[in-house]
Motif scaffolding. Structure first.
Motif, PDB file in Angstrom:
ATOM      1  N   GLN A  85     -51.088  66.319 -12.072  1.00 32.98           N
ATOM      2  CA  GLN A  85     -50.975  67.698 -12.565  1.00 32.98           C
ATOM      3  C   GLN A  85     -49.511  68.016 -12.825  1.00 32.98           C
ATOM      4  O   GLN A  85     -48.666  67.891 -11.931  1.00 32.98           O
ATOM      5  N   ILE A  86     -49.217  68.423 -14.057  1.00 32.55           N
ATOM      6  CA  ILE A  86     -47.852  68.745 -14.469  1.00 32.55           C
ATOM      7  C   ILE A  86     -47.461  70.116 -13.936  1.00 32.55           C
ATOM      8  O   ILE A  86     -48.244  71.065 -13.962  1.00 32.55           O
ATOM      9  N   GLY A  87     -46.218  70.247 -13.465  1.00 34.16           N
ATOM     10  CA  GLY A  87     -45.714  71.544 -13.018  1.00 34.16           C
ATOM     11  C   GLY A  87     -44.203  71.578 -13.060  1.00 34.16           C
ATOM     12  O   GLY A  87     -43.538  70.539 -13.012  1.00 34.16           O
ATOM     13  N   GLY A  88     -43.650  72.766 -13.164  1.00 31.69           N
ATOM     14  CA  GLY A  88     -42.202  72.919 -13.068  1.00 31.69           C
ATOM     15  C   GLY A  88     -41.415  72.451 -14.268  1.00 31.69           C
ATOM     16  O   GLY A  88     -40.236  72.115 -14.152  1.00 31.69           O
ATOM     17  N   VAL A  89     -42.029  72.417 -15.447  1.00 31.60           N
ATOM     18  CA  VAL A  89     -41.306  71.972 -16.651  1.00 31.60           C
ATOM     19  C   VAL A  89     -40.218  72.990 -16.984  1.00 31.60           C
ATOM     20  O   VAL A  89     -40.479  74.189 -17.085  1.00 31.60           O
ATOM     21  N   TYR A 110     -37.200  68.727 -26.406  1.00 36.37           N
ATOM     22  CA  TYR A 110     -36.902  68.032 -25.158  1.00 36.37           C
ATOM     23  C   TYR A 110     -38.059  68.120 -24.155  1.00 36.37           C
ATOM     24  O   TYR A 110     -38.328  67.154 -23.434  1.00 36.37           O
ATOM     25  N   ALA A 111     -38.719  69.264 -24.087  1.00 34.44           N
ATOM     26  CA  ALA A 111     -39.815  69.408 -23.127  1.00 34.44           C
ATOM     27  C   ALA A 111     -40.953  68.434 -23.445  1.00 34.44           C
ATOM     28  O   ALA A 111     -41.528  67.812 -22.540  1.00 34.44           O
ATOM     29  N   LYS A 112     -41.280  68.286 -24.731  1.00 30.53           N
ATOM     30  CA  LYS A 112     -42.298  67.308 -25.112  1.00 30.53           C
ATOM     31  C   LYS A 112     -41.920  65.921 -24.623  1.00 30.53           C
ATOM     32  O   LYS A 112     -42.747  65.174 -24.094  1.00 30.53           O
ATOM     33  N   ALA A 119     -30.430  77.426 -23.533  1.00 30.22           N
ATOM     34  CA  ALA A 119     -29.575  77.036 -24.662  1.00 30.22           C
ATOM     35  C   ALA A 119     -30.015  75.742 -25.320  1.00 30.22           C
ATOM     36  O   ALA A 119     -29.605  75.435 -26.449  1.00 30.22           O
ATOM     37  N   LEU A 120     -30.870  74.969 -24.645  1.00 34.42           N
ATOM     38  CA  LEU A 120     -31.288  73.666 -25.167  1.00 34.42           C
ATOM     39  C   LEU A 120     -32.732  73.670 -25.659  1.00 34.42           C
ATOM     40  O   LEU A 120     -33.265  72.614 -26.022  1.00 34.42           O
ATOM     41  N   LEU A 135     -28.142  65.713 -18.988  1.00 33.92           N
ATOM     42  CA  LEU A 135     -29.494  66.123 -18.611  1.00 33.92           C
ATOM     43  C   LEU A 135     -29.877  67.358 -19.418  1.00 33.92           C
ATOM     44  O   LEU A 135     -29.134  68.354 -19.446  1.00 33.92           O
ATOM     45  N   VAL A 136     -31.037  67.277 -20.083  1.00 34.61           N
ATOM     46  CA  VAL A 136     -31.423  68.360 -20.980  1.00 34.61           C
ATOM     47  C   VAL A 136     -32.787  68.959 -20.660  1.00 34.61           C
ATOM     48  O   VAL A 136     -33.125  70.032 -21.170  1.00 34.61           O
ATOM     49  N   SER A 137     -33.606  68.300 -19.827  1.00 36.61           N
ATOM     50  CA  SER A 137     -34.927  68.845 -19.526  1.00 36.61           C
ATOM     51  C   SER A 137     -35.473  68.175 -18.267  1.00 36.61           C
ATOM     52  O   SER A 137     -34.971  67.131 -17.836  1.00 36.61           O
ATOM     53  N   TYR A 138     -36.527  68.787 -17.705  1.00 41.65           N
ATOM     54  CA  TYR A 138     -37.046  68.373 -16.405  1.00 41.65           C
ATOM     55  C   TYR A 138     -38.551  68.585 -16.360  1.00 41.65           C
ATOM     56  O   TYR A 138     -39.077  69.544 -16.939  1.00 41.65           O
TER      57      TYR A 138
END
Length: 287
Positions: free
Chosen positions: A218-222, A233-235, A227-228, A203-206
């Motif tokens: 509505q996007i939240g909590g990204v 990964y966020a995109k 270190a990653l 797991l690398v992103s959320y």
């Protein structure tokens, strides 16, 4: 002068008709009402809603929610609906959100302009028509996978949630933070509104939706562990969540982020988000 009314079950259509006119800055109000209705018994997503009416149409609303947040959509008669909602609910005030200028006015109305805050920001509102979503190459080539979390991954996500709250929202690392984050993660798991990105079985992103309606989310909590970061990964996780939403008929997505978060803005612009020209205010008080 307007007529003030504490909204009750059955008032939802009039409330929605008003909030729809201000859709991009009313996501919490619309989503919470859809999730929990207009009763206020202190349960998650419930709140006391007070509206101002003119000629039998709602022209302003303020709500004081189960978690202490005062949320406003009151281009007129703000002082009246805010004071009435807070008085009716009897709750302590944990924070304020809504259109940025209205949030500033609400602080003044409630006599809280000088109260210490952990966060006080006027944030850029971004919007994306999901038909225009730009898919990151790594996601398109299936080099990474975006999916719903598995139950055995929730403990890690609670840790990530706590880290996000400390870094992004200015919360302190107290004994109550982890239990609160566990409630958040479990609620998101139960309603299928969060996603993880997996790269090489790790797991690398959320990302999550902090408000959701049939046509808009509505996007939240990204969150990506430090270190990653810088690997795209966020995109990928945000785009992956929106692909899933699009497959269920959602047409648009919105989010807000602060002026100084250039890296976050680059992520969102990179998949097609553009500023709406509006500012969204978010205040979280200390304690």
């Amino acid at each position: 002068m307007p007529t003030l009314k504490t909204l009750q079950p059955g008032d939802e259509p009039l409330l929605e008709a008003f909030l729809w006119q201000h859709a991009d800055t009313s996501m919490f109000l619309r989503s919470n009402c859809r999730a929990a209705g207009l009763l206020d018994e202190g349960a998650r997503f419930q709140g006391t809603y007070v509206a101002a009416y003119i000629n039998e149409a709602i022209v302003a609303v303020a709500a004081h929610f189960w978690n202490g947040m005062v949320i406003v959509q009151a281009p007129v008669h703000l002082a009246e609906v805010v004071q009435a909602a807070v008085t009716q609910s009897g709750r302590a005030i944990a924070g304020i959100s809504g259109p940025a200028a209205q949030v500033e006015a609400t602080k003044s109305v409630l006599g809280l302009s000088n109260r210490p805050t952990q966060l006080d920001e006027s944030e850029i509102l971004f919007s994306l028509t999901l038909a225009d979503l730009q898919i990151p190459p790594a996601l398109g080539a299936k080099q990474v996978q975006c999916r719903f979390p598995h139950s055995d991954e929730l403990e890690l996500l609670c840790e990530w949630c706590a880290a996000y709250n400390i870094e992004a929202l200015g919360q302190k690392e107290t004994s109550s933070l982890q239990p609160a984050c566990r409630q958040i993660i479990e609620a998101r798991q139960a309603t299928s509104v969060h996603w993880v990105l997996v790269a090489e079985n790790t797991l690398v992103s959320y990302s999550a939706f902090n408000a959701a309606l049939p046509d808009i989310v509505q996007i939240g909590g990204v969150w990506t562990p430090p270190a990653l970061r810088g690997k795209g990964y966020a995109k990928c996780v945000v785009a992956g969540s929106l692909l899933e939403a699009r497959s269920h008929g959602v047409k648009r997505a919105i989010l807000f982020t602060s002026d100084d978060k250039q890296a976050a803005q680059a992520v969102y612009r990179g998949i097609g988000f553009v500023p709406t020209g509006e500012k969204y205010g978010l205040v979280l008080f200390e304690g």
